[in-house]
Write a protein that holds these residues in place. Sequence first.
Motif, mmCIF file in Angstrom:
data_model
loop_
_atom_site.group_PDB
_atom_site.id
_atom_site.type_symbol
_atom_site.label_atom_id
_atom_site.label_comp_id
_atom_site.label_asym_id
_atom_site.label_seq_id
_atom_site.Cartn_x
_atom_site.Cartn_y
_atom_site.Cartn_z
ATOM 1 N N TYR A 173 -8.346 54.014 -35.275
ATOM 2 C CA TYR A 173 -7.931 55.342 -35.744
ATOM 3 C C TYR A 173 -8.846 55.856 -36.848
ATOM 4 C CZ TYR A 173 -5.144 59.333 -36.980
ATOM 5 O OH TYR A 173 -4.753 60.627 -37.219
ATOM 6 N N ARG A 183 -7.706 69.423 -42.521
ATOM 7 C CA ARG A 183 -7.171 69.327 -41.159
ATOM 8 C C ARG A 183 -5.688 68.928 -41.216
ATOM 9 N NH1 ARG A 183 -6.293 65.985 -36.673
ATOM 10 N NH2 ARG A 183 -6.226 64.189 -38.056
ATOM 11 N N LEU A 184 -5.366 67.959 -42.072
ATOM 12 C CA LEU A 184 -3.963 67.532 -42.197
ATOM 13 C C LEU A 184 -3.099 68.636 -42.806
ATOM 14 C CD1 LEU A 184 -4.563 63.833 -43.324
ATOM 15 C CD2 LEU A 184 -3.622 64.578 -41.136
ATOM 16 N N LEU A 203 -2.245 71.121 -40.122
ATOM 17 C CA LEU A 203 -1.212 70.570 -39.243
ATOM 18 C C LEU A 203 0.165 70.728 -39.892
ATOM 19 C CD1 LEU A 203 -0.878 68.901 -36.579
ATOM 20 C CD2 LEU A 203 -0.900 66.859 -38.027
ATOM 21 N N GLU A 204 0.225 70.414 -41.171
ATOM 22 C CA GLU A 204 1.494 70.536 -41.899
ATOM 23 C C GLU A 204 1.974 71.983 -41.915
ATOM 24 O OE1 GLU A 204 0.614 66.828 -44.999
ATOM 25 O OE2 GLU A 204 0.306 68.879 -45.672
ATOM 26 N N GLU A 234 8.887 57.469 -43.860
ATOM 27 C CA GLU A 234 7.958 58.421 -43.266
ATOM 28 C C GLU A 234 6.707 57.628 -42.887
ATOM 29 O OE1 GLU A 234 7.808 61.350 -42.231
ATOM 30 O OE2 GLU A 234 5.834 62.216 -42.572
ATOM 31 N N GLY A 245 3.021 56.908 -41.176
ATOM 32 C CA GLY A 245 1.821 57.706 -40.918
ATOM 33 C C GLY A 245 1.906 59.031 -41.634
ATOM 34 N N GLY A 246 2.218 58.987 -42.914
ATOM 35 C CA GLY A 246 2.541 60.187 -43.689
ATOM 36 C C GLY A 246 1.387 61.157 -43.867
ATOM 37 N N GLY A 247 0.148 60.751 -43.626
ATOM 38 C CA GLY A 247 -1.003 61.654 -43.615
ATOM 39 C C GLY A 247 -1.208 62.369 -44.933
ATOM 40 N N ASP A 280 0.953 54.717 -44.640
ATOM 41 C CA ASP A 280 -0.191 55.127 -43.827
ATOM 42 C C ASP A 280 -1.192 53.972 -43.809
ATOM 43 O OD1 ASP A 280 -1.042 58.242 -42.887
ATOM 44 O OD2 ASP A 280 -2.624 56.750 -42.788
ATOM 45 N N LEU A 281 -2.073 54.005 -42.815
ATOM 46 C CA LEU A 281 -3.181 53.042 -42.784
ATOM 47 C C LEU A 281 -4.106 53.281 -43.972
ATOM 48 C CD1 LEU A 281 -4.215 53.299 -39.020
ATOM 49 C CD2 LEU A 281 -2.796 51.535 -40.084
ATOM 50 N N ASP A 313 0.734 49.209 -41.623
ATOM 51 C CA ASP A 313 0.443 49.533 -40.223
ATOM 52 C C ASP A 313 1.731 49.360 -39.421
ATOM 53 O OD1 ASP A 313 -0.267 49.533 -37.549
ATOM 54 O OD2 ASP A 313 -2.055 48.301 -37.841
ATOM 55 N N LEU A 314 2.280 50.464 -38.932
ATOM 56 C CA LEU A 314 3.583 50.384 -38.255
ATOM 57 C C LEU A 314 3.525 49.517 -37.000
ATOM 58 C CD1 LEU A 314 4.277 52.223 -35.430
ATOM 59 C CD2 LEU A 314 3.450 54.000 -36.945
ATOM 60 N N TYR A 315 2.334 49.327 -36.470
ATOM 61 C CA TYR A 315 2.217 48.603 -35.196
ATOM 62 C C TYR A 315 2.173 47.087 -35.391
ATOM 63 C CZ TYR A 315 1.092 48.507 -30.223
ATOM 64 O OH TYR A 315 1.134 48.335 -28.861
ATOM 65 N N ARG A 348 5.459 61.591 -36.995
ATOM 66 C CA ARG A 348 4.984 62.854 -36.409
ATOM 67 C C ARG A 348 3.494 62.730 -36.103
ATOM 68 N NH1 ARG A 348 5.628 68.190 -39.996
ATOM 69 N NH2 ARG A 348 3.571 67.611 -40.746
ATOM 70 N N LEU A 354 -1.267 54.847 -30.429
ATOM 71 C CA LEU A 354 -1.104 53.392 -30.383
ATOM 72 C C LEU A 354 -1.174 52.880 -28.943
ATOM 73 C CD1 LEU A 354 1.630 53.410 -33.115
ATOM 74 C CD2 LEU A 354 -0.676 52.457 -33.333
HETATM 75 C C1 LIG Z 1 -2.359 63.185 -37.022
HETATM 76 S S1 LIG Z 1 -2.004 62.411 -38.538
HETATM 77 C C2 LIG Z 1 -0.350 63.024 -38.834
HETATM 78 C C3 LIG Z 1 0.040 62.946 -40.264
HETATM 79 C C4 LIG Z 1 1.488 63.358 -40.561
HETATM 80 N N1 LIG Z 1 2.424 62.485 -39.858
HETATM 81 C C5 LIG Z 1 1.752 64.788 -40.198
HETATM 82 O O1 LIG Z 1 2.291 65.037 -39.110
HETATM 83 O O2 LIG Z 1 1.435 65.679 -40.991
HETATM 84 C C6 LIG Z 1 -1.674 60.714 -38.097
HETATM 85 C C7 LIG Z 1 -1.501 59.816 -39.327
HETATM 86 O O3 LIG Z 1 -0.984 58.548 -38.878
HETATM 87 C C8 LIG Z 1 -1.665 57.514 -39.539
HETATM 88 N N2 LIG Z 1 -1.578 56.325 -38.667
HETATM 89 C C9 LIG Z 1 -2.182 56.132 -37.467
HETATM 90 N N3 LIG Z 1 -1.849 54.920 -36.968
HETATM 91 C C10 LIG Z 1 -1.006 54.354 -37.874
HETATM 92 C C11 LIG Z 1 -0.338 53.085 -37.941
HETATM 93 N N4 LIG Z 1 -0.466 52.183 -36.976
HETATM 94 N N5 LIG Z 1 0.440 52.827 -39.014
HETATM 95 C C12 LIG Z 1 0.569 53.744 -40.022
HETATM 96 N N6 LIG Z 1 -0.055 54.957 -40.012
HETATM 97 C C13 LIG Z 1 -0.831 55.243 -38.956
HETATM 98 C C14 LIG Z 1 -3.058 58.056 -39.734
HETATM 99 O O4 LIG Z 1 -3.787 57.378 -40.719
HETATM 100 C C15 LIG Z 1 -2.795 59.523 -40.073
HETATM 101 O O5 LIG Z 1 -2.618 59.735 -41.448
#
Ligand SMILES: C[S@@+](CC[C@H](N)C(=O)[O-])C[C@H]1O[C@@H](n2cnc3c(N)ncnc32)[C@H](O)[C@@H]1O
Length: 271
Positions: free
Chosen positions: A16, A31-32, A35-36, A60, A62-64, A83-84, A103-105, A120, A126
């Motif tokens: 990622y 970019r983030l 999206l928000e 929350e 992958g809070g970005g 977040d990663l 890492d949620l995975y 989100r 994944l």
């Molecule tokens: C497209 S962005 C969306 C950010 C936020 N959720 C939003 O909708 O505004 C995806 C986010 O997920 C995080 N991410 C991707 N894979 C992840 C994982 N396995 N565990 C935690 N975060 C992850 C990325 O680093 C990134 O910040």
Amino acid sequence: MERTRGERWEWTRERYLGGVFSHGTASERRRLRLLESVLDGHTRARFTALGLAPDDAVLEVGGGGGSVARWLAGQGARVTATDLDTRFLEELSDEGVRVLRHDLYTEDFPPGSFDFVHARYVVIHLPDPDKAVARLASWLRPGGTLLIEEPASFPVMDSPHPAYRTVMRAFRTHLERTVGTDTGWARTLPVPLERAGLVGVGLDARIQPVNGGDDEAEWWRLNLEQSREAMVAAGLAADADFAAAYRELASPDFRDLSLAVLTAWGRRAEG
Ligand SMILES: C[S@@+](CC[C@H](N)C(=O)[O-])C[C@H]1O[C@@H](n2cnc3c(N)ncnc32)[C@H](O)[C@@H]1O
């Protein structure tokens, strides 16, 4: 119908963060933010409809850029934002948010930790999104709610605008090959939540509009520009295609559809 796709490749954080979506890319924060700006209103309304209460423990993932975590904390929730790469979340520590590089995975929380878990635009990146949903569900306390919002790319694939269509098809292929993103998975919602044993499952499906010069159009331009060189090198599209698509996305006359946004929710059964 068989919907479980299973593990398709080996997951690493670098899949990622190593390329198109690196948080170190100069335009990634913007970019983030875009999206928000497009999605937050829908997210807040859904949390409210699902009964978010002050003092709820909310995860929350992958809070970005952090806007959802900030809003949740403002509602009085006890928020953990992961977040990663947490560089855009760190400032939320001062607002009472627990920020974790996680890492949620591959990393866990104790079962039953949260009243709400929200993801989100994260799960589709994944290798096995169904497995990711099951992991997220396992962190809910009995009665707790999982809320997932993920995009599907089908509305953009047959756009009547030729340059937009060309680069969008190329971008989908690029994401599949580099990050591993499955841009079709979200339309299997809400089945993965039912499979995870959740009850009271619901689904909302809408298609995001994109109009020349608006935040969605600018979000697309940044997505494309962050990967243009690699896509041209891979022969997926030419620089001239990108230039034409950027003209379309900036034109006041441009009216089209962007991604489908699938929002699914469900509760972990009580005891
Ligand atoms: C497209 S962005 C969306 C950010 C936020 N959720 C939003 O909708 O505004 C995806 C986010 O997920 C995080 N991410 C991707 N894979 C992840 C994982 N396995 N565990 C935690 N975060 C992850 C990325 O680093 C990134 O910040």
